[in-house]
Design a protein around this motif. Structure first.
Motif, PDB file in Angstrom:
ATOM      1  N   LYS A 168       0.870  -1.214   0.128  1.00 44.46           N
ATOM      2  CA  LYS A 168       0.051  -0.168  -0.088  1.00 44.46           C
ATOM      3  C   LYS A 168       0.899   1.325   0.068  1.00 44.46           C
ATOM      4  O   LYS A 168       1.783   1.388   0.875  1.00 44.46           O
ATOM      5  CB  LYS A 168      -0.733  -0.038   1.339  1.00 44.46           C
ATOM      6  CG  LYS A 168      -1.764   1.260   1.291  1.00 44.46           C
ATOM      7  CD  LYS A 168      -2.643   1.276   2.698  1.00 44.46           C
ATOM      8  CE  LYS A 168      -3.568  -0.146   3.118  1.00 44.46           C
ATOM      9  NZ  LYS A 168      -4.206   0.041   4.172  1.00 44.46           N
ATOM     10  N   TYR A 220      -3.675  -4.205  -8.325  1.00 46.16           N
ATOM     11  CA  TYR A 220      -4.501  -5.057  -7.794  1.00 46.16           C
ATOM     12  C   TYR A 220      -5.752  -4.696  -8.713  1.00 46.16           C
ATOM     13  O   TYR A 220      -5.921  -3.625  -9.135  1.00 46.16           O
ATOM     14  CB  TYR A 220      -5.149  -4.655  -6.268  1.00 46.16           C
ATOM     15  CG  TYR A 220      -6.520  -5.438  -6.010  1.00 46.16           C
ATOM     16  CD1 TYR A 220      -6.092  -6.949  -5.374  1.00 46.16           C
ATOM     17  CD2 TYR A 220      -7.625  -5.028  -6.009  1.00 46.16           C
ATOM     18  CE1 TYR A 220      -7.479  -7.426  -4.969  1.00 46.16           C
ATOM     19  CE2 TYR A 220      -8.553  -5.458  -5.490  1.00 46.16           C
ATOM     20  CZ  TYR A 220      -8.725  -6.960  -4.966  1.00 46.16           C
ATOM     21  OH  TYR A 220      -9.731  -7.501  -4.630  1.00 46.16           O
ATOM     22  N   PHE A 278     -11.503  -7.241  -1.935  1.00 42.78           N
ATOM     23  CA  PHE A 278     -10.693  -7.758  -0.805  1.00 42.78           C
ATOM     24  C   PHE A 278      -9.308  -7.501  -0.599  1.00 42.78           C
ATOM     25  O   PHE A 278      -8.619  -7.825   0.508  1.00 42.78           O
ATOM     26  CB  PHE A 278     -10.706  -9.446  -0.902  1.00 42.78           C
ATOM     27  CG  PHE A 278     -12.104  -9.867  -0.936  1.00 42.78           C
ATOM     28  CD1 PHE A 278     -13.159  -9.657  -0.301  1.00 42.78           C
ATOM     29  CD2 PHE A 278     -12.200 -10.862  -2.068  1.00 42.78           C
ATOM     30  CE1 PHE A 278     -14.344 -10.139  -0.544  1.00 42.78           C
ATOM     31  CE2 PHE A 278     -13.416 -11.802  -2.301  1.00 42.78           C
ATOM     32  CZ  PHE A 278     -14.632 -11.058  -1.349  1.00 42.78           C
ATOM     33  N   ASN A 279      -9.030  -6.304  -1.288  1.00 44.46           N
ATOM     34  CA  ASN A 279      -7.675  -5.861  -1.012  1.00 44.46           C
ATOM     35  C   ASN A 279      -7.245  -4.912   0.112  1.00 44.46           C
ATOM     36  O   ASN A 279      -6.214  -4.968   0.370  1.00 44.46           O
ATOM     37  CB  ASN A 279      -7.091  -5.080  -2.122  1.00 44.46           C
ATOM     38  CG  ASN A 279      -7.999  -3.732  -2.708  1.00 44.46           C
ATOM     39  OD1 ASN A 279      -9.313  -3.874  -2.540  1.00 44.46           O
ATOM     40  ND2 ASN A 279      -7.399  -2.660  -3.162  1.00 44.46           N
ATOM     41  N   LYS A 280      -8.340  -4.561   0.725  1.00 43.07           N
ATOM     42  CA  LYS A 280      -8.228  -3.804   2.179  1.00 43.07           C
ATOM     43  C   LYS A 280      -7.016  -2.667   1.988  1.00 43.07           C
ATOM     44  O   LYS A 280      -6.271  -2.245   2.656  1.00 43.07           O
ATOM     45  CB  LYS A 280      -7.774  -4.722   3.231  1.00 43.07           C
ATOM     46  CG  LYS A 280      -8.800  -5.631   3.330  1.00 43.07           C
ATOM     47  CD  LYS A 280      -8.388  -6.451   4.910  1.00 43.07           C
ATOM     48  CE  LYS A 280      -9.637  -7.457   4.893  1.00 43.07           C
ATOM     49  NZ  LYS A 280      -9.621  -8.017   6.248  1.00 43.07           N
ATOM     50  N   GLY A 281      -7.270  -1.951   0.655  1.00 51.72           N
ATOM     51  CA  GLY A 281      -6.294  -0.987   0.538  1.00 51.72           C
ATOM     52  C   GLY A 281      -4.812  -1.002  -0.205  1.00 51.72           C
ATOM     53  O   GLY A 281      -4.374  -0.216  -0.586  1.00 51.72           O
ATOM     54  N   THR A 330      -2.693  -1.791  -3.022  1.00 50.67           N
ATOM     55  CA  THR A 330      -2.927  -1.511  -4.445  1.00 50.67           C
ATOM     56  C   THR A 330      -2.126  -2.146  -5.329  1.00 50.67           C
ATOM     57  O   THR A 330      -2.244  -2.519  -6.537  1.00 50.67           O
ATOM     58  CB  THR A 330      -2.783  -0.211  -4.490  1.00 50.67           C
ATOM     59  OG1 THR A 330      -1.283   0.408  -4.093  1.00 50.67           O
ATOM     60  CG2 THR A 330      -3.590   0.778  -3.766  1.00 50.67           C
ATOM     61  N   ASP A 350       1.947   0.721   3.834  1.00 53.04           N
ATOM     62  CA  ASP A 350       1.870  -0.367   4.743  1.00 53.04           C
ATOM     63  C   ASP A 350       2.151  -1.597   3.781  1.00 53.04           C
ATOM     64  O   ASP A 350       2.169  -1.677   2.592  1.00 53.04           O
ATOM     65  CB  ASP A 350       0.510  -0.670   5.245  1.00 53.04           C
ATOM     66  CG  ASP A 350       0.064  -1.766   6.102  1.00 53.04           C
ATOM     67  OD1 ASP A 350       0.887  -2.361   6.770  1.00 53.04           O
ATOM     68  OD2 ASP A 350      -1.005  -1.954   6.241  1.00 53.04           O
TER      69      ASP A 350
END
Length: 93
Positions: free
Chosen positions: A11, A46, A52-55, A57, A92
């Motif tokens: 991320k 992504y 479902f990637n929760k941010g 990328t 992250d």
């Protein structure tokens, strides 16, 4: 001995340009040229519509010939250099 798949999800910080992302992921993929035992390396964005990637990328997948090749890669100076470049622009992982 079995190959080892090493996947990292990323991320990036919001202010990081697309150009900077492409450049650092290219450096990741180029590690295959300088570190023995890397059989495959690919990176990308992504793209699933599932969300479902929760941010996260981007990601990269590296396949090593065996666990010893992975263990050689982790402390390798070229890997450490690229890792430092990544850590400077990711939020992250």
């Amino acid at each position: 001995m079995s190959s080892v798949h090493y996947m990292v999800l990323l991320k990036f910080k919001p202010e990081v340009s697309d150009t900077a992302i492409v450049e650092v992921l290219q450096k990741v993929e180029e590690l295959k040229q300088s570190i023995p035992g890397i059989d495959y390396c690919s990176s990308g964005t992504y793209s699933s519509p599932e969300g479902f990637n929760k941010g996260f990328t981007h990601s990269f997948l590296t396949t090593f010939a065996n666990p010893e090749a992975r263990d050689h890669y982790l402390p390798h100076p070229d890997h450490e250099s690229v890792k430092n470049d990544l850590f400077a622009i990711i939020e992250d992982y």
